[in-house]
Design an enzyme around this catalytic site. Sequence first.
Site, PDB file in Angstrom:
ATOM      1  N   ASP A 166       0.854  -1.201   0.000  1.00 41.41           N
ATOM      2  CA  ASP A 166       0.000   0.000   0.000  1.00 41.41           C
ATOM      3  C   ASP A 166       0.886   1.245   0.000  1.00 41.41           C
ATOM      4  O   ASP A 166       0.708   2.167  -0.802  1.00 41.41           O
ATOM      5  CB  ASP A 166      -0.902  -0.019   1.242  1.00 41.41           C
ATOM      6  CG  ASP A 166      -1.780   1.218   1.342  1.00 41.41           C
ATOM      7  OD1 ASP A 166      -2.368   1.616   0.327  1.00 41.41           O
ATOM      8  OD2 ASP A 166      -1.863   1.795   2.458  1.00 41.41           O
TER       9      ASP A 166
ATOM     10  N   ASP B 155       1.989   3.935  -3.475  1.00 38.65           N
ATOM     11  CA  ASP B 155       1.792   5.395  -3.511  1.00 38.65           C
ATOM     12  C   ASP B 155       3.139   6.094  -3.717  1.00 38.65           C
ATOM     13  O   ASP B 155       3.234   7.084  -4.443  1.00 38.65           O
ATOM     14  CB  ASP B 155       1.173   5.919  -2.205  1.00 38.65           C
ATOM     15  CG  ASP B 155      -0.354   5.971  -2.238  1.00 38.65           C
ATOM     16  OD1 ASP B 155      -0.960   5.099  -2.883  1.00 38.65           O
ATOM     17  OD2 ASP B 155      -0.930   6.879  -1.606  1.00 38.65           O
TER      18      ASP B 155
HETATM   19  C1  IPM Z   1      -5.836   1.728  -1.380  1.00 39.02           C
HETATM   20  C2  IPM Z   1      -6.428   2.411  -0.168  1.00 39.02           C
HETATM   21  C3  IPM Z   1      -7.170   1.403   0.684  1.00 39.02           C
HETATM   22  C4  IPM Z   1      -6.150   0.413   1.223  1.00 39.02           C
HETATM   23  C5  IPM Z   1      -8.031   1.961   1.843  1.00 39.02           C
HETATM   24  C6  IPM Z   1      -8.936   3.050   1.393  1.00 39.02           C
HETATM   25  C7  IPM Z   1      -8.801   0.871   2.497  1.00 39.02           C
HETATM   26  O1  IPM Z   1      -5.446   3.097   0.546  1.00 39.02           O
HETATM   27  O2  IPM Z   1      -6.602   1.154  -2.157  1.00 39.02           O
HETATM   28  O3  IPM Z   1      -4.622   1.770  -1.543  1.00 39.02           O
HETATM   29  O4  IPM Z   1      -5.478   0.694   2.223  1.00 39.02           O
HETATM   30  O5  IPM Z   1      -6.029  -0.659   0.633  1.00 39.02           O
HETATM   31 MN    MN Z   2      -3.487   3.142  -0.489  1.00 37.85          MN
END
Ligand code: IPM
Ligand code: MN
Length: 352
Positions: free
Chosen positions: A245, A249
């Site tokens: 995660d 990003d």
């Molecule tokens: C993502 C988001 C989600 C996650 C949240 C909104 C649950 O951050 O899709 O990356 O953590 O998986």
């Molecule tokens: Mn995320």
Amino acid sequence: MSLRIVLLPGDGVGPEVVDAARTVLTTVATRDGLSLAFDTHPIGGAALDLGLPSLPDATRDACVAADAVLLGAVGTPKWDHLPRETRCETGLLRLRQAMGVFANLRPARHWPGTEDSLPFKPERIDGVDMIVVRELLGGLYFGEPRGVAADGQSGVNTMRYTVPEIERVARVAFELAQGRQKKLTSIDKANVLEASQVWRATVTRLAADYPDVTLSHLYVDAASMLLIQYPKDFDVVVAENLFGDILSDEVGAIAGSLGLLPSASLGAGPGLYEPVHGSAPTLAGKDVANPAGTILSAALLLRHSLKREAAAARIERAVEQAIREGVRTVDVAGAGPSVGCRAFTEAVLARL
Ligand code: IPM
Ligand code: MN
Ligand code: NAD
């Protein structure tokens, strides 16, 4: 016979970017003689606003029975005060669980034309093209025990991974690498965490089945630096849920914006396709959100769920061409001129 595509616009910019992707999908499908039947359902805050849970049963049932699902984003400040069990985000996690989508593919590449908004020297990122494979149904997100103590003075989550959970996602990553540059980097914290120790041992053992793939391991702290410093060194990256995660990003910085990142979540049944970004509440309803992440997610839907590689590649080329020619939403325009969500979508449609 029509293929059933469930659309889940969700919250914030979700409806705008899903609308953009639906238009692109429809155009490509019509040209390819592919018949798509779209069915829209509420999720997240959009469902809570209707007096429904954040994942209504009807939404879940439609997704499980679909050929593929395209989601915008969930989460809105209006419902941020809710306890975890009823929150928007929990609706999305339950959907991933119900669909059994354990492997989350998050490609990140450099897009020529975004240089103005990037913090990199062009030669560092020219040609960068990687895929983060994020384990999506295990680890801290789902491990038990979890919870806040009755007195509110402590909270606990559990990072647990079993060998079969690691094997199934690692095989997806190895197979992806076989079709690319044959380099796989597995990311963990095996110097500290037992769950990572089992992760590393399992991935290492599986490597014998993929002798053409070069496997390496990195600790997550070092990886977070190296992914940005030497992004060209990476091809396929596999990581547990929370590490994936965060790192997916982070590599958005290479693309130039979270708004450019697509994802595909795969399991045994229908795939779930969503941009990596969230609901970006401050941008909602202003026609400024970048729809590329969702349009590119629609391309992944064509590639992985509908097996239409040519159509998927056509969408990716159209997005690439639009950005290269200077059609950019404000998040990647730097000091240059920018267009809105709808105008960007029109530019992609014109280049299909
Ligand atoms: C993502 C988001 C989600 C996650 C949240 C909104 C649950 O951050 O899709 O990356 O953590 O998986
Ligand atoms: Mn995320
Ligand atoms: P976010 O991804 O919504 O926004 C982070 C930053 O990126 C903001 O500056 C935003 O303006 C920008 N951004 C995001 N999407 C963009 C786009 N398409 N075009 C241009 N800029 C874009 O993350 P956040 O602010 O941390 O979270 C907002 C809400 O979204 C929260 O409720 C969170 O839980 C939720 N969320 C949902 C998902 C999902 O549905 N998969 C993913 C991440 C966050």
